[in-house]
Design a protein around this motif. Sequence first.
Motif, PDB file in Angstrom:
ATOM      1  N   ALA A 102       0.838  -1.207   0.000  1.00  0.00           N
ATOM      2  CA  ALA A 102       0.000   0.000   0.000  1.00  0.00           C
ATOM      3  C   ALA A 102       0.870   1.252   0.000  1.00  0.00           C
ATOM      4  O   ALA A 102       0.582   2.216  -0.714  1.00  0.00           O
ATOM      5  CB  ALA A 102      -0.942  -0.004   1.201  1.00  0.00           C
ATOM      6  N   SER A 103       1.949   1.225   0.788  1.00  0.00           N
ATOM      7  CA  SER A 103       2.867   2.374   0.821  1.00  0.00           C
ATOM      8  C   SER A 103       3.535   2.561  -0.533  1.00  0.00           C
ATOM      9  O   SER A 103       3.720   3.689  -0.989  1.00  0.00           O
ATOM     10  CB  SER A 103       3.947   2.180   1.887  1.00  0.00           C
ATOM     11  N   ARG A 104       3.886   1.453  -1.175  1.00  0.00           N
ATOM     12  CA  ARG A 104       4.517   1.519  -2.487  1.00  0.00           C
ATOM     13  C   ARG A 104       3.557   2.138  -3.505  1.00  0.00           C
ATOM     14  O   ARG A 104       3.952   2.964  -4.320  1.00  0.00           O
ATOM     15  CB  ARG A 104       4.946   0.123  -2.940  1.00  0.00           C
ATOM     16  N   SER A 109       2.002   6.842  -6.711  1.00  0.00           N
ATOM     17  CA  SER A 109       1.053   7.918  -7.017  1.00  0.00           C
ATOM     18  C   SER A 109       1.714   9.280  -6.854  1.00  0.00           C
ATOM     19  O   SER A 109       1.506  10.188  -7.650  1.00  0.00           O
ATOM     20  CB  SER A 109      -0.166   7.841  -6.092  1.00  0.00           C
ATOM     21  N   LEU A 110       2.522   9.414  -5.816  1.00  0.00           N
ATOM     22  CA  LEU A 110       3.225  10.673  -5.572  1.00  0.00           C
ATOM     23  C   LEU A 110       4.188  10.979  -6.708  1.00  0.00           C
ATOM     24  O   LEU A 110       4.274  12.123  -7.172  1.00  0.00           O
ATOM     25  CB  LEU A 110       3.987  10.592  -4.242  1.00  0.00           C
TER      26      LEU A 110
END
Length: 123
Positions: A102-104, A109-110
Motif C-alpha cells: 500500500a505504501s509503495r 502515485s506521488l
Amino acid sequence: MFEDEQRPLYEVKANLFKGLAHPYRIKVLEILSAHPRVSVSEMLAATGLEASHLSQHLAVLRRNRLVVSERQANVVFYQLAYPQVADLLRVSRELLGEMLDASREQLDSLRGLPQIDQDRRMQ
C-alpha cells in the motif's frame, strides 16, 4: 470502557505483544519457527548477538511463555512453546507485506504528480 473481568485478559495480551516487541526477539522466534529446536550456540551464530544479550532476549521470551528450553548435557536447546507462535509470525509478515505494498502504491502515485516549478515557490 472495559468490564473489570476483561481487563486482566487485555493486560495479558498486551504483555504478550511487549514480549514480541524487539527485532532480535522476532528474529529468534523466526529461527525457531524454521526448525524444530535450536541450540543456543546455533542461535548465537544466526543472530550475531553476544551471549549475554541473547540470554536476556530468551529470558523475556520464556517469561512470556513463547519458548521453552531443554538442557541435554552441556547444550541448551530452545523451541517454540506453541505452534501458533509461528502462525502469528506468518500472519504478521503477510500483514506487513500488504502494508508495504500500500505504501509503495502511494509512493508511485506521488511520483506521478506533476513537477512543481522551483522558481514559483520562491516568488
